[in-house]
Design a protein around this motif. Structure first.
Motif, PDB file in Angstrom:
ATOM      1  N   ARG A 303       0.881  -1.246   0.030  1.00  0.00           N
ATOM      2  CA  ARG A 303      -0.047  -0.112   0.026  1.00  0.00           C
ATOM      3  C   ARG A 303       1.024   1.117   0.003  1.00  0.00           C
ATOM      4  N   ARG A 304       2.147   1.239   0.669  1.00  0.00           N
ATOM      5  CA  ARG A 304       2.779   2.395   0.925  1.00  0.00           C
ATOM      6  C   ARG A 304       3.743   2.467  -0.422  1.00  0.00           C
ATOM      7  N   ARG A 305       4.044   1.440  -0.974  1.00  0.00           N
ATOM      8  CA  ARG A 305       4.698   1.518  -2.212  1.00  0.00           C
ATOM      9  C   ARG A 305       4.009   2.274  -3.351  1.00  0.00           C
ATOM     10  N   ASP A 306       2.611   1.764  -3.416  1.00  0.00           N
ATOM     11  CA  ASP A 306       1.613   2.428  -4.220  1.00  0.00           C
ATOM     12  C   ASP A 306       1.494   3.909  -4.211  1.00  0.00           C
ATOM     13  N   ASP A 377       2.059   5.166   8.079  1.00  0.00           N
ATOM     14  CA  ASP A 377       1.382   5.670   7.243  1.00  0.00           C
ATOM     15  C   ASP A 377       1.024   7.239   7.019  1.00  0.00           C
ATOM     16  N   GLU A 378       0.915   7.848   8.279  1.00  0.00           N
ATOM     17  CA  GLU A 378       0.739   9.063   8.156  1.00  0.00           C
ATOM     18  C   GLU A 378       1.879   9.994   7.656  1.00  0.00           C
ATOM     19  N   VAL A 379       3.149   9.557   8.341  1.00  0.00           N
ATOM     20  CA  VAL A 379       4.190  10.257   7.871  1.00  0.00           C
ATOM     21  C   VAL A 379       4.267  10.009   6.470  1.00  0.00           C
ATOM     22  N   LEU A 380       4.365   8.910   5.702  1.00  0.00           N
ATOM     23  CA  LEU A 380       4.611   8.803   4.408  1.00  0.00           C
ATOM     24  C   LEU A 380       3.432   9.687   3.634  1.00  0.00           C
TER      25      LEU A 380
END
Ligand code: PMP
Length: 391
Positions: A303-306, A377-380
Motif C-alpha cells: 500500500r505504501r509503495r503504491d 502511513d501518516e508520515v508517508l
C-alpha cells in the motif's frame, strides 16, 4: 592520549553527506518537522505470536539454560525451523552442517569476510550496494572489486564483463536479490548463471537474502540454493529482520556450503557468545508461522509503495512499481545533473522530507535516491503531500 583509529577504519568510505545531516539536525533543533524517509527499519511491531513466544521462553523457569550464553546452549528448535522453512519455502533440504544461526546479517557478513578472506585477497561486491560487504572485506584487509548494477541490465551484474584478472584473483562474490537499494528482483536463471560463474572461476558465492520475503504482486523470490549443486559453491544469508519486523532482535541464519559455514562458525565462536535462547525460540516461531505472518506485513508495504510511486509518477517520474524490498529507487530530476546529494538537500530545504542520496551506495548509485517504506502511513502520506505540493 588522543583517540586513535586503526588504518582499516580510516579506509572505510566516509559518509559523504555531512552537510545534509547537519541541516537535518539544525532543523530538528529549530523545532521544524523533519519527515525522514531515509532508513530501512520497519515501524510495524514484531507479530504478536513471536513476542508471546519470546515472553514464554524468557520466563520459563523449567528451562535452566534460559539466561545462559546462547552459543553454549543453542536450541534444537531454531535450526529445525530453518530446515523446515527452507523445505517449505524453497524446496531445499539442508543438512545439520548447512545451518548456522547468526545475530542478523550485518554482523554475519563482516564475520564471514573475516573467516574467508586473507589480507590482500580480492572480493567482488555490487555497486550500488549494501556497504557492509566492503566493510567486511576491509576489516579482513582484503580488497573490493565493484561490479556495477545498471538500469539497462535490470540492475543485475554483468558477470561476463568482470575482467579475467579479477576472476582469477577473487575469492568471493556477493549477490543480493531482491536488491537494496535498486529494488530489482532476479529469477532462478540469474542464480543459475551465478552458480556456473562460481564453478568456472572457483569463486565462492555469498547470496544476501535479506529481502526475499518482501515481495509483491505475485513475485516470489528464489533462493540460490534451489539451483542444483549450489551448496557446493554458495552460502546464503537469511535475516528475520525485514521478513518479520525483527531488526532489533538480531537473529538470522547462514545456510549452504558447509565448509564456508565452518569458517563463519569459527569466527563466531571466537568473537561472540550467541543469541539468547528466548530469541532463538521466538525466531523459530516466526519461521514456523511465516506463511501466516508475512502477507500481513507485505500488505502494508504494498500500500505504501503504491502511494509513493503514484505520487512520484504524478510529478513526472515514470517508475514501475518495485516487486521486492521495502524501498522505492528513483532517478533524480534532470535539473540536478545527476547529483543525488544536491537533490536530497534541495528536497529537504523545500519540504522537510529526507531521502537517501544514491551515492551513499557507491559511485553507480549516483543519479538516484532511495525512499524507505518503513515509516508510518501518516508520515508517508504527509511526506507525499509535501512532494505533491511541489508541482
Ligand atoms: N543486507 C542488506 C542488503 C540490508 O539492506 C540489510 C539491512 N539494511 C542487511 C543485510 C542487514 O540486516 P540485519 O543485520 O538486520 O539482518
Amino acid at each position: 592520549m588522543e583517540a586513535m583509529l586503526a588504518n582499516r577504519l580510516q579506509k572505510l568510505r566516509p559518509y559523504p553527506f555531512a552537510a545534509l545531516r547537519r541541516k537535518i539536525a539544525e532543523a530538528r533543533k529549530a523545532g521544524k518537522e523533519v519527515l525522514n524517509l531515509g532508513i530501512g527499519d520497519p515501524d510495524r511491531p514484531t507479530p504478536d505470536p513471536v513476542v508471546a513466544e519470546m515472553c514464554r521462553a524468557v520466563r520459563d523457569e523449567a528451562d535452566l539454560n534460559r539466561h545462559r550464553y546462547g552459543c553454549d546452549v543453542p536450541t534444537a528448535e531454531f535450526p529445525q525451523a530453518v530446515k523446515d522453512f527452507y523445505r517449505r519455502r524453497f524446496g531445499v533440504t539442508l543438512a545439520d552442517d548447512q545451518v548456522v544461526q547468526t545475530s542478523g546479517s550485518k554482523d554475519a557478513i563482516v564475520q564471514f569476510a573475516m573467516g574467508i578472506l586473507d589480507p590482500g585477497d580480492m572480493a567482488i561486491a555490487p555497486e550500488p550496494g549494501y556497504p557492509t560487504y566492503n566493510i567486511g572485506h576491509t576489516f579482513a584487509s582484503a580488497v573490493t572489486h565493484y561490479v556495477p548494477l545498471l538500469r539497462e541490465n535490470g540492475f543485475l551484474p554483468d558477470l561476463e564483463a568482470i575482467p579475467a584478472e579479477v576472476r582469477r584473483l577473487a575469492k568471493l562474490l556477493w549477490v543480493n536479490y531482491p536488491n537494496n537499494p535498486t529494488t530489482a528482483v532476479c529469477g532462478l536463471d540469474f542464480f543459475r548463471s551465478v552458480v556456473e560463474f562460481a564453478r568456472k572461476n572457483d569463486i565462492l558465492i555469498a547470496s544476501d537474502q535479506s529481502y526475499s520475503e518482501n515481495t509483491y504482486d505475485g513475485c516470489v523470490a528464489p533462493s540460490i540454493l534451489q539451483v542444483e549443486g549450489a551448496a557446493d559453491v554458495a552460502v546464503e544469508f537469511f535475516s528475520l529482520s525485514k521478513a518479520f519486523c525483527m531488526t532489533g532482535w538480531r537473529i538470522g541464519m547462514a545456510v549452504g556450503h558447509a565448509g564456508a559455514l565452518k569458517a563463519l562458525g569459527l569466527v563466531k565462536d571466537n568473537s561472540d557468545n550467541g543469541t539468547l535462547r528466548a530469541i532463538q525460540f521466538a525466531g523459530a516461531k516466526a519461521l514456523d508461522m511465516a506463511e501466516t505472518l508475512i502477507p500481513e506485513i507485505n500488505a502494508v508495504y504494498r500500500r505504501r509503495r503504491d502511494l509513493v510511486v503514484d505520487t512520484l509518477n504524478g510529478l513526472g517520474w515514470q517508475l514501475e512499481k518495485p516487486k521486492g524490498t521495502i524501498y522505492v529507487w528513483a532517478a533524480v530530476p534532470e535539473r540536478f545533473g545527476g547529483d543525488s546529494a544536491a537533490f536530497a538537500s534541495d528536497l529537504f530545504d523545500k519540504t522537510g522530507v529526507v531521502v537517501t542520496p544514491g551515492a551513499v551506495y557507491g559511485q553507480h548509485g549516483e543519479g538516484y535516491f532511495r525512499i524507505s517504506l518503513t515509516y508510518p502511513d501518516e508520515v508517508l502520506t504527509r511526506a507525499m503531500e509535501r512532494l505533491a505540493g511541489q508541482r
